[in-house]
Motif scaffolding. Structure first.
Motif: not given
Length: 279
Positions: A246-259
């Motif tokens: 679940l934390l991996d999901t949040l990380f990837v989703a947040v990264a795609m929005r921020l990076v």
């Protein structure tokens, strides 16, 4: 006198509402042992304060001590983990563990509140600080989350010490997010940290194993994974993996929005630094 004898001896002096709790404990100790205080109150058709009074009547400090006393007094059979016994072969244990993980993955995917997951991503993207709190095994998950998220350029830290958690939580503001991690949802220190963080105006995201847990009450966004595991015996296995996923999901989703381009350059610098560690 064990806890069951104590309950039987004290029942005649209890209020009717407390006797309902006593009946539940005597009838279904496993349910009480593995559930939250709210779940026990609901099953006994009474309230959380009544469960607390019941514990005090027995001379206990609270519900957690009741659970620990039940765990030590309740007869333990040969079952160590769900369908595994001490006589099973390593091959059988491996198969059972793998099946429990597959079951947890499927159940978590079906049961996840996708709207709430989107809200968690939006909340983290909008924040200027992320903090991850966990105790024991969940503390390791918090550290793993920090290992991922700190690369994204947002102020980020993880604490698995209760004193550090409350001191840091008290200094958060409305621009911060506290991610609290607890499989049981009943860890006193995590409940306290979540409560303090919420009072500062920070958003609190829960990575939890129970929807109706005590920690969930203090979370703006409680995200719950699903796994079938016995509490207070061995540490959660499938539940831990689901929390990591679940934390991996949040990380990837947040990264795609921020990076952006600058962010990709930062990630490349991290990758080049790590390459220097490889022989």
């Amino acid at each position: 006198m064990d806890i069951f004898e104590t309950i039987r001896s004290e029942m005649p002096t209890m209020r009717k509402s407390e006797q309902k709790v006593a009946d539940l404990v005597l009838r279904s100790p496993d349910v009480v042992m593995n559930g939250s205080i709210s779940e026990a109150a609901t099953l006994a058709e009474t309230s959380d304060p009544t469960v607390v009074r019941f514990c005090k009547q027995l001379g206990l400090k609270g519900f957690m001590e009741l659970k620990l006393r039940l765990a030590s007094a309740h007869p333990i059979d040969k079952t160590v983990l769900e369908d595994i016994t001490e006589t099973d072969s390593v091959n059988s244990i491996f198969t059972n563990v793998m099946r429990s993980v597959v079951e947890a993955v499927s159940s978590t995917e079906r049961g996840m509140d996708r709207r709430m997951l989107e809200d968690a991503v939006d909340t983290m993207v909008a924040a200027t600080r992320w903090e991850f709190y966990g105790m024991g095994g969940s503390g390791v998950i918090a550290l793993d989350a920090h290992h991922k998220f700190f690369r994204l350029g947002v102020s980020c830290v993880a604490y698995n010490d209760s004193h550090m958690q409350v001191m840091s939580a008290a200094q958060l503001d409305e621009n911060a997010v506290a991610v609290v991690i607890s499989h049981s949802g009943a860890t006193k220190d995590i409940i306290e940290s979540a409560e303090i963080a919420k009072k500062t105006g920070a958003k609190v995201i829960g990575i939890l194993g129970k929807k109706n847990s005590e920690v969930a009450k203090h979370c703006d966004i409680p995200l719950c994974v699903s796994s079938r595991e016995i509490a207070l015996r061995l540490a959660p296995k499938a539940g831990r993996l689901m929390q990591l996923a679940l934390l991996d999901t949040l990380f990837v989703a947040v990264a795609m929005r921020l990076v952006n381009e600058e962010g990709f350059d930062r990630l490349d610098k991290v990758k080049r630094a790590l390459l220097g560690k490889i022989i």
